[in-house]
Design an enzyme around this catalytic site. Sequence first.
Site, mmCIF file in Angstrom:
data_model
loop_
_atom_site.group_PDB
_atom_site.id
_atom_site.type_symbol
_atom_site.label_atom_id
_atom_site.label_comp_id
_atom_site.label_asym_id
_atom_site.label_seq_id
_atom_site.Cartn_x
_atom_site.Cartn_y
_atom_site.Cartn_z
ATOM 1 C CB SER A 1 -6.047 4.588 1.994
ATOM 2 O OG SER A 1 -5.756 5.645 1.317
ATOM 3 C CE LYS B 1 4.691 7.503 -1.566
ATOM 4 N NZ LYS B 1 4.002 8.007 -0.464
ATOM 5 C CE LYS C 1 -4.043 1.912 0.606
ATOM 6 N NZ LYS C 1 -4.003 2.713 -0.482
ATOM 7 C CG ASN D 1 -4.278 16.477 -0.733
ATOM 8 O OD1 ASN D 1 -5.317 16.655 -0.162
ATOM 9 N ND2 ASN D 1 -4.125 15.812 -1.620
ATOM 10 C CE LYS E 1 3.891 6.982 6.717
ATOM 11 N NZ LYS E 1 3.357 7.968 5.431
HETATM 12 P P1 NAD Z 1 0.403 18.580 -2.366
HETATM 13 O O1 NAD Z 1 1.024 17.957 -4.280
HETATM 14 O O2 NAD Z 1 -0.817 18.313 -2.584
HETATM 15 O O3 NAD Z 1 1.202 19.483 -2.016
HETATM 16 C C1 NAD Z 1 2.738 20.070 -1.880
HETATM 17 C C2 NAD Z 1 2.811 21.365 -1.482
HETATM 18 O O4 NAD Z 1 4.266 21.587 -1.237
HETATM 19 C C3 NAD Z 1 2.282 22.575 -2.501
HETATM 20 O O5 NAD Z 1 1.594 23.453 -1.785
HETATM 21 C C4 NAD Z 1 3.568 22.911 -3.227
HETATM 22 O O6 NAD Z 1 3.284 24.391 -3.646
HETATM 23 C C5 NAD Z 1 4.431 22.934 -2.054
HETATM 24 N N1 NAD Z 1 5.899 22.686 -2.405
HETATM 25 C C6 NAD Z 1 6.422 22.139 -3.369
HETATM 26 N N2 NAD Z 1 7.868 22.284 -3.431
HETATM 27 C C7 NAD Z 1 8.046 23.143 -2.054
HETATM 28 C C8 NAD Z 1 9.192 23.685 -1.857
HETATM 29 N N3 NAD Z 1 10.335 23.623 -2.591
HETATM 30 N N4 NAD Z 1 9.179 24.591 -0.695
HETATM 31 C C9 NAD Z 1 7.961 24.751 -0.269
HETATM 32 N N5 NAD Z 1 6.806 24.274 -0.683
HETATM 33 C C10 NAD Z 1 6.641 23.385 -1.765
HETATM 34 O O7 NAD Z 1 1.313 17.291 -1.819
HETATM 35 P P2 NAD Z 1 0.399 16.574 -0.516
HETATM 36 O O8 NAD Z 1 -0.270 15.373 -0.822
HETATM 37 O O9 NAD Z 1 0.278 17.642 0.289
HETATM 38 O O10 NAD Z 1 1.760 15.693 -0.017
HETATM 39 C C11 NAD Z 1 2.919 16.545 0.653
HETATM 40 C C12 NAD Z 1 3.769 15.490 1.480
HETATM 41 O O11 NAD Z 1 3.039 14.694 2.325
HETATM 42 C C13 NAD Z 1 4.637 14.667 0.660
HETATM 43 O O12 NAD Z 1 5.743 14.504 1.231
HETATM 44 C C14 NAD Z 1 3.699 13.504 0.703
HETATM 45 O O13 NAD Z 1 4.440 12.304 0.305
HETATM 46 C C15 NAD Z 1 3.319 13.350 2.152
HETATM 47 N N6 NAD Z 1 2.122 12.873 2.398
HETATM 48 C C16 NAD Z 1 0.971 13.143 1.826
HETATM 49 C C17 NAD Z 1 -0.149 12.126 2.038
HETATM 50 C C18 NAD Z 1 -1.431 12.383 1.549
HETATM 51 O O14 NAD Z 1 -2.580 11.984 1.880
HETATM 52 N N7 NAD Z 1 -1.585 13.554 0.578
HETATM 53 C C19 NAD Z 1 -0.055 11.175 3.017
HETATM 54 C C20 NAD Z 1 1.149 11.020 3.738
HETATM 55 C C21 NAD Z 1 2.241 11.603 3.512
#
Ligand code: NAD
Length: 459
Positions: A392, A116, A80, A252, A104
């Site tokens: 999920s 992944k 997953k 997100n 996790k």
């Molecule tokens: P996303 O694409 O929705 O948002 C990413 C954000 O980071 C955006 O606002 C973007 O503009 C910003 N960003 C990109 N490069 C940047 C930089 N150099 N400096 C500052 N900001 C920057 O992604 P997300 O889903 O919010 O995921 C963010 C992190 O959380 C990732 O590491 C992802 O693996 C992790 N994550 C996400 C989820 C999920 O459910 N979406 C779950 C677990 C972990």
Amino acid sequence: MASQTGAIVQRSLDALLEDPSFLPEVQGNSRIQAFTSLAAILSTPNQIHKAFLRIPLENGNVVRIPAYRVQHNNTLGPYKGGIRFHESVNEEEVTNLAALMTLKNALHDVPFGGGKGGVAINPRDYSVKELHLISTKYVQYFSDSLGPDKDIPAPDVGTGDREMDWMTAEYKSIRPGKPYRGSFTGKSVVNGGSLGRREATGKGVYFTFRYMLHDFLEEQSKWLDGKENIFAQTALAHKDRLLKIAVQGFGNVGSIAALEAYQDNHLHTKVIAVSDRNVTLYNEEGLDIPTLLDFATGNRGDLPVTEEQLGICGVKASILDREEVLYLETDVLILAALEDQVHKDNVDKIQARILVEGANAPVTGDADKILNDKGIIVIPDILANAGGVIVSYFEWLQGRETQFYSEDEVFRLLFQKMQTTLDTILPQYFGDPYSLRQNCYIHAVMKLSTVLHRQGKLY
Ligand code: NAD
């Protein structure tokens, strides 16, 4: 597995090897052999799938785009983990992220393994039609390895419910008549997704922080007495003044974590800064997060970058460089953008006393050690950002039963699950010399090792 994750797993195994209460029935040479086997199993992925997706672009060119699916470990259930669309995607990064998913899920007792995926593109460079083709080709290339009982992807950076809906539809047409609802999670609600999935990670990130600093310490005030750490000091300080919170990343995870902080009525907080790929917005008095969220939603996810845009949405803030969010004088820094944001070359500029890893691996191993030595608390990714995978799991269950929960029920179950983990980890953390991250890894490795042992996989 990247050296950072691998090193912490190895340290966890070393600690467990010396712990007589862990697997007491395995002694002597067999114990050494079992732990050597564990190190080998946990440090390598089961499979790495790689393809070059052939994509005819709308301008007539054909490109070949690198795409990956890494299946790290399925001891606890089907693989997953999310699929990321980002230009920096590469095999090593995806493999490390897959290993983090294994840990996790083990930590939070989610009956899944770790996987992944990634596609090396900047999705902003492609039309909607091209993104649809990339998503469906991804499923065509990897479909033999995917499925509700094999490997269940979800959204990650650069993907969302739209891509999951496209991928589910492609999976369904490749395997007509077979179960498909549980093949992908993070789908839109109308297409079998779970209420609350979109907000789950950000809500879980903030819940973890709030629970640690407020509920747990309030309930168990013995940990406040005589524990001269930054954690307890920060918890006590919030009673006299507003806690300052800065959030890196406004996607997100970051935007929802910022909104939770803004709306928190347990702790007294103000969100003094948020940032994204373009900019940091700062206001010492606190930012209007709901208005910024509305603006970003109508602006392809981006925050305002000019005085004029700030004026249009009516938000008062100073515009700073995007890295500045990291170095502000703040109590708490929530890292919710990408990996490797705090590293050995910038760690000394960090002023926050508590860092919360909303993103995966935003603090490098070197920086983590320096922060720990300074007594700064890092709430690690595998503890804080599991909300997405937990909901999920609920989506996968709801798809099987075709019975759907209300949003309130989803969040109730989510917080209950995260609280169960926190109530296990926190007394250990306050009671022993390991960092919070090391504690979480030990717990996850213990779970995986016990199951591997019981399954007879260590001979
Ligand atoms: P996303 O694409 O929705 O948002 C990413 C954000 O980071 C955006 O606002 C973007 O503009 C910003 N960003 C990109 N490069 C940047 C930089 N150099 N400096 C500052 N900001 C920057 O992604 P997300 O889903 O919010 O995921 C963010 C992190 O959380 C990732 O590491 C992802 O693996 C992790 N994550 C996400 C989820 C999920 O459910 N979406 C779950 C677990 C972990």
